[in-house]
Design an enzyme around this catalytic site. Structure first.
Site, PDB file in Angstrom:
ATOM      1  CG  LEU A  37     -98.062 109.391 -48.716  1.00 30.29           C
ATOM      2  CD1 LEU A  37     -99.214 109.106 -49.686  1.00 30.29           C
ATOM      3  CD2 LEU A  37     -97.905 110.899 -48.551  1.00 30.29           C
ATOM      4  CB  THR A  40     -94.383 110.646 -36.561  1.00 32.56           C
ATOM      5  OG1 THR A  40     -93.284 111.361 -37.115  1.00 32.56           O
ATOM      6  CG2 THR A  40     -93.964 109.982 -35.269  1.00 32.56           C
ATOM      7  CE  LYS A  50    -101.916 104.843 -28.755  1.00 33.51           C
ATOM      8  NZ  LYS A  50    -100.974 105.994 -28.790  1.00 33.51           N
ATOM      9  N   GLY A 175     -90.979 109.946 -18.502  1.00 37.38           N
ATOM     10  CA  GLY A 175     -92.351 109.556 -18.136  1.00 37.38           C
ATOM     11  C   GLY A 175     -93.371 110.360 -18.908  1.00 37.38           C
ATOM     12  CB  VAL A 231     -80.679 109.261 -16.903  1.00 41.19           C
ATOM     13  CG1 VAL A 231     -79.730 108.311 -17.608  1.00 41.19           C
ATOM     14  CG2 VAL A 231     -81.868 108.512 -16.306  1.00 41.19           C
ATOM     15  N   GLY A 264     -88.819 112.465 -25.356  1.00 42.96           N
ATOM     16  CA  GLY A 264     -89.466 113.549 -26.088  1.00 42.96           C
ATOM     17  C   GLY A 264     -88.997 113.697 -27.517  1.00 42.96           C
ATOM     18  CG  HIS A 436    -129.356 103.464 -18.211  1.00 40.14           C
ATOM     19  ND1 HIS A 436    -128.372 103.662 -17.255  1.00 40.14           N
ATOM     20  CD2 HIS A 436    -130.018 102.321 -17.855  1.00 40.14           C
ATOM     21  CE1 HIS A 436    -128.442 102.698 -16.360  1.00 40.14           C
ATOM     22  NE2 HIS A 436    -129.432 101.869 -16.694  1.00 40.14           N
TER      23      HIS A 436
END
Ligand SMILES: Cc1cc2nc3c(=O)[nH]c(=O)nc-3n(C[C@H](O)[C@H](O)[C@H](O)COP(=O)(O)OP(=O)(O)OC[C@H]3O[C@@H](n4cnc5c(N)ncnc54)[C@H](O)[C@@H]3O)c2cc1C
Length: 460
Positions: A37, A40, A50, A175, A231, A264, A436
Site C-alpha cells: 500500500l 510508488t 525526501k 535531468g 546516450v 522518466g 515577520h
C-alpha cells in the site's frame, strides 16, 4: 457476492486517497493492491527520496555549524544508517495507510486486479461485483533502450534507494526532477556526480529563468552537467561504467562507478484487460474526460496511468474527483494550479504559467522578482541564494504564476497555488498581513513589486 459501490485498482496516492474519500462519502469500497500500500510514492518515490534529502540537509547544516557559532566534532555520512532511517519512515507511513483502510472500513484485496466487465473485478480467483471502477495502477520506470542498459551497476531509481555503499562516482542519465534530486543527494553525500542530458536542463514546468539560475548553481556544488548528449550505449571499462554518446567530433563519454537511469516513467496498465474492454488509450496512457471517466461508462482512471502530470498530489486530487463522480457527482479536474517542487539544494518550485508561456500565448503580463538576499528571515538562516518571481496579468493584476528558488520553496509555493486557484491579485497577496520575520514575506514583497514596489528591495 455482496456488491461494492466502488472498486479501486491500485493503492498508491491516487487509489488510497480515492478509497478514503469515497468511504467518507458513505460508499462501500474495495481497494486492490498487488504490492505494498502507498504505491510508488510511499515506497519508491516521494517519501524515501525526501527522507534522504532530510539526511543531506542535516549533513550540510552540520558542516556549516561553525558559521553559526556551534562547535561539533567530526561529521561523516553513514549510508547504511541513512538508508535504515529511510526504511523506517517508509514502513511507518505504509502501516499508517493500512490503519486508515481499517479505520474507514475499506476492504483491501491483496493481488493483481483484472477488470472482467465495468461491474466485475477479479483478484486471482476472487470476484468482486461493483457499481463503479477506478483504475489507479500508476506507472513504471522507462529505461533508455540502449546497449549496456542491463549491466550490473546500471541502477533504476528503485535500485539506488537500496544502496548500502556510497559509489565514488555516479552518472545520472536524464535531468528530470527525479534525476536532479538524486544527483543533489549523492553529490552532497560525497559522490562525484555527473548529469548527462539530451536537452537543456530547465526543470520545466518551473520558470525558465529560475531553472537556468538553478542549473548554473549545480557546478558550484560540484555537479557536472553535460547537455546535448543523446546516450547511445553504456560500456564496462575495468571497474567503471562508461556512458557514451556521439558528437560531431566523434564518440564521447563519461565514466562512473554507477549509472542511474532517471529517464522518466510510463503509464502502467499491464494485465488489467483494458484492450479487451475497449478502453481508449494513447501511448499506453488511459484517456479520460474532464470528469476522469474513460470512454467506458462507470470506469474511471486517475494518477500516473493517465501519463500527464505524474505527481503524487495530482493523483490524490484526481482520486477525490473520481470518487465523487463515481458516486454521482460531476466535478471537473482543473489543472491550472498544479505546484511542482524539485527537492534539491536549493529547492525549486513553481505553479501556474511561466514568463515564456505568457509571452508565447500573447498574455499581457507583468513580472516582478524579489531576492532572498533581501528577506530578513533568509538572512538570519543564512539561506540567501535564490529568488521569488511572480507573473501577473497586466490588466487584472491576477496572479498567473509563481516560481521560487530558495529556502523552503516547496512550502512557499502553496501561497502561489492558492492565489492562482482563487484568481487572487497581486494586491490581494500584498495586502495580506504576513508574519515577520518569515520566508513568506518574500512572496508578499514580490507581490508588492507588481504594485508600488517592494519595501526591502529596489524597483524591479
Ligand atoms: C524516485 C521518485 C521520486 C518521486 N518524487 C515525487 C515527489 O517528490 N513528489 C511527487 O508529487 N511525486 C513524486 N514522484 C512521483 C509519484 O511517486 C507518482 O506520481 C505517484 O506515486 C503516482 O501515484 P499513483 O497512485 O497514480 O500510482 P502509484 O503510486 O504508482 O501506485 C500504483 C499502485 O498500483 C498497483 N498496481 C498496479 N497494477 C495493479 C493491478 N493490476 N492490481 C493491483 N494493484 C496494481 C501498484 O503496485 C502500485 O502500488 C516520484 C517518483 C519517483 C519514481
Amino acid at each position: 457476492m455482496s456488491e461494492k459501490d466502488i472498486v479501486i485498482i491500485g493503492g498508491g496516492p491516487g487509489g488510497y486517497v480515492a478509497a478514503i474519500h469515497a468511504a467518507h462519502l458513505g460508499a462501500q469500497v474495495a481497494l486492490v493492491e498487488k504490492n505494498r500500500l502507498g504505491g510508488t510514492c510511499l515506497n519508491w518515490g516521494c517519501i524515501p527520496t525526501k527522507a534522504l534529502v532530510r539526511s543531506v540537509e542535516v549533513l550540510l547544516e552540520a558542516k556549516r555549524a561553525d558559521e553559526f557559532g556551534i562547535e561539533i566534532g567530526s561529521i561523516k555520512a553513514n549510508l547504511p544508517r541513512i538508508m535504515a532511517r529511510k526504511r523506517g519512515i517508509v514502513d511507518k507511513l505504509v502501516s499508517g495507510v493500512e490503519q486508515l483502510m481499517k479505520a474507514n472500513k475499506i476492504s483491501v484485496y491483496r493481488g493483481a486486479g483484472r477488470i472482467m466487465s465495468p461491474h466485475l473485478v477479479k483478484v486471482d480467483d476472487t470476484e468482486i461485483a461493483t457499481r463503479k471502477i477506478i483504475i489507479a495502477t500508476g506507472s513504471e520506470s522507462s529505461p533508455l533502450p540502449v546497449d549496456g542498459a542491463n549491466l550490473p551497476g546500471v541502477l533504476s531509481t528503485d535500485d539506488i534507494l537500496e544502496l548500502e555503499e556510497l559509489p565514488e562516482s555516479l552518472v545520472v542519465i536524464g535531468g528530470s526532477h527525479v534525476g536532479v534530486e538524486f544527483a543533489s543527494i549523492f553529490s552532497a553525500l560525497g559522490t562525484k556526480t555527473t548529469i548527462v542530458k539530451r536537452r537543456p536542463l530547465l526543470l520545466e514546468p518551473v520558470d525558465e529563468e529560475v531553472g537556468r539560475r538553478f542549473a548554473q548553481g549545480l557546478s558550484r556544488q560540484g555537479i557536472q552537467v553535460i547537455i546535448g548528449a543523446a546516450v547511445k550505449s553504456i560500456k564496462r571499462q575495468g571497474g567503471l561504467l562508461k556512458v557514451v554518446w556521439d558528437t560531431p567530433e566523434g564518440e564521447q563519454g563519461v565514466e562512473g562507478q554507477a549509472v542511474l537511469m532517471a529517464t522518466g516513467r510510463r503509464p502502467y496498465s499491464a494485465g488489467l484487460g483494458l484492450e479487451e474492454l475497449g478502453v481508449k488509450m494513447e501511448a499506453g496512457a488511459v484517456l479520460v474526460d474532464d470528469c476522469l471517466e474513460t470512454n467506458i461508462e462507470d470506469i474511471y482512471a486517475i494518477g500516473d496511468v493517465l501519463g500527464k502530470h505524474m505527481l503524487a498530489h495530482v493523483a490524490s486530487y484526481e482520486g477525490e474527483i473520481a470518487a465523487e463522480n463515481a458516486l454521482g457527482g460531476r466535478r471537473r479536474a482543473d489543472y491550472q494550479a498544479v505546484p511542482t517542487c524539485v527537492f534539491t539544494v536549493p529547492v525549486v518550485a513553481g505553479v501556474g504559467i511561466t514568463e515564456k508561456e505568457a509571452k508565447e500565448r500573447g498574455i499581457p503580463h507583468k513580472v516582478s522578482k524579489f531576492p532572498f538576499l533581501a528577506c530578513g528571515r533568509a538572512v538570519a538562516m543564512d539561506e540567501t541564494a535564490g529568488i521569488v518571481k511572480m507573473i501577473c496579468h497586466a490588466e487584472s493584476g491576477k496572479v498567473l504564476g509563481l516560481h521560487i528558488m530558495g529556502p523552503h520553496a516547496d512550502d512557499l509555493i502553496a501561497e502561489g497555488a492558492l492565489a492562482v486557484r482563487l484568481g487572487a491579485t497581486a494586491r490581494d497577496v500584498a495586502h495580506t498581513i504576513h508574519a515577520h520575520p518569515t520566508l513568506p514575506e518574500a512572496v508578499q514583497e514580490t507581490a508588492m513589486g507588481q504594485l508600488e514596489g517592494s519595501i526591502h528591495f529596489g524597483r524591479s
